[in-house]
Design a protein around this motif. Structure first.
Motif, PDB file in Angstrom:
ATOM      1  N   ALA A  93       0.829  -1.213   0.000  1.00  0.00           N
ATOM      2  CA  ALA A  93       0.000   0.000   0.000  1.00  0.00           C
ATOM      3  C   ALA A  93       0.865   1.267   0.000  1.00  0.00           C
ATOM      4  O   ALA A  93       0.564   2.227  -0.727  1.00  0.00           O
ATOM      5  CB  ALA A  93      -0.943   0.000   1.196  1.00  0.00           C
ATOM      6  N   LEU A  94       1.942   1.275   0.784  1.00  0.00           N
ATOM      7  CA  LEU A  94       2.822   2.439   0.805  1.00  0.00           C
ATOM      8  C   LEU A  94       3.443   2.663  -0.566  1.00  0.00           C
ATOM      9  O   LEU A  94       3.492   3.795  -1.058  1.00  0.00           O
ATOM     10  CB  LEU A  94       3.916   2.286   1.873  1.00  0.00           C
ATOM     11  CG  LEU A  94       4.938   3.416   1.938  1.00  0.00           C
ATOM     12  CD1 LEU A  94       4.260   4.740   2.296  1.00  0.00           C
ATOM     13  CD2 LEU A  94       6.025   3.099   2.940  1.00  0.00           C
ATOM     14  N   GLY A 109       0.862   4.086  -2.869  1.00  0.00           N
ATOM     15  CA  GLY A 109       0.619   5.477  -2.504  1.00  0.00           C
ATOM     16  C   GLY A 109       1.729   6.394  -2.989  1.00  0.00           C
ATOM     17  O   GLY A 109       1.462   7.497  -3.504  1.00  0.00           O
ATOM     18  N   ALA A 127       1.425   6.994  -6.694  1.00  0.00           N
ATOM     19  CA  ALA A 127       0.391   7.991  -6.978  1.00  0.00           C
ATOM     20  C   ALA A 127       0.888   9.406  -6.675  1.00  0.00           C
ATOM     21  O   ALA A 127       0.698  10.328  -7.484  1.00  0.00           O
ATOM     22  CB  ALA A 127      -0.865   7.678  -6.174  1.00  0.00           C
ATOM     23  N   ILE A 128       1.540   9.588  -5.539  1.00  0.00           N
ATOM     24  CA  ILE A 128       2.034  10.924  -5.162  1.00  0.00           C
ATOM     25  C   ILE A 128       3.119  11.384  -6.130  1.00  0.00           C
ATOM     26  O   ILE A 128       3.141  12.547  -6.543  1.00  0.00           O
ATOM     27  CB  ILE A 128       2.535  10.930  -3.707  1.00  0.00           C
ATOM     28  CG1 ILE A 128       1.353  10.691  -2.758  1.00  0.00           C
ATOM     29  CG2 ILE A 128       3.234  12.248  -3.374  1.00  0.00           C
ATOM     30  CD1 ILE A 128       1.771  10.406  -1.331  1.00  0.00           C
TER      31      ILE A 128
END
Length: 120
Positions: free
Chosen positions: A100-101, A104, A107-108
């Protein structure tokens, strides 16, 4: 748009300065509790990844700040997208499904790259 870039890029840079700095200075034993993958690669590679992360963070901030080669900010953001895709692959190959990290951060970094186009 520039304000949004500074906010997103600043957060991303803080993450990578810390994460990269930790990889540069801590021993394998001190990294293992939070990064199990360090056992699967030579310590020189771990240090190299840390250096890339710190330099990439500087690449997100310094070019737009100084106005010198602002295209490097876009390159740094895209580099972080590639880095996290590779990191996700390493996690999955090791059987670690906690990505998940990584997703994320992809995406960032992608949003940061999109916003960095404004510096061109």
């Amino acid at each position: 748009m520039h304000l949004a870039y500074w906010f997103v890029a600043g957060l991303l840079a803080l993450f990578y300065v810390y994460g990269g700095g930790v990889k540069l200075v801590r021993s394998r034993d001190r990294l293992r509790p939070m990064m199990a993958w360090v056992d699967s690669m030579p310590m020189a590679a771990v240090r190299g990844i840390g250096l890339i992360e710190v330099l990439g963070a500087l690449g997100l901030l310094l070019p737009p700040l100084t106005g010198i080669a602002p295209w490097l900010a876009l390159t740094a953001a895209l580099g972080f997208v590639v880095l996290q895709f590779a990191a996700t692959g390493v996690h999955l190959r090791m059987g670690d499904r906690q990505i998940a990290l990584n997703l994320g951060l992809i995406a960032i970094a992608a949003v940061t790259a999109w916003l960095a186009v404004g510096w061109l």
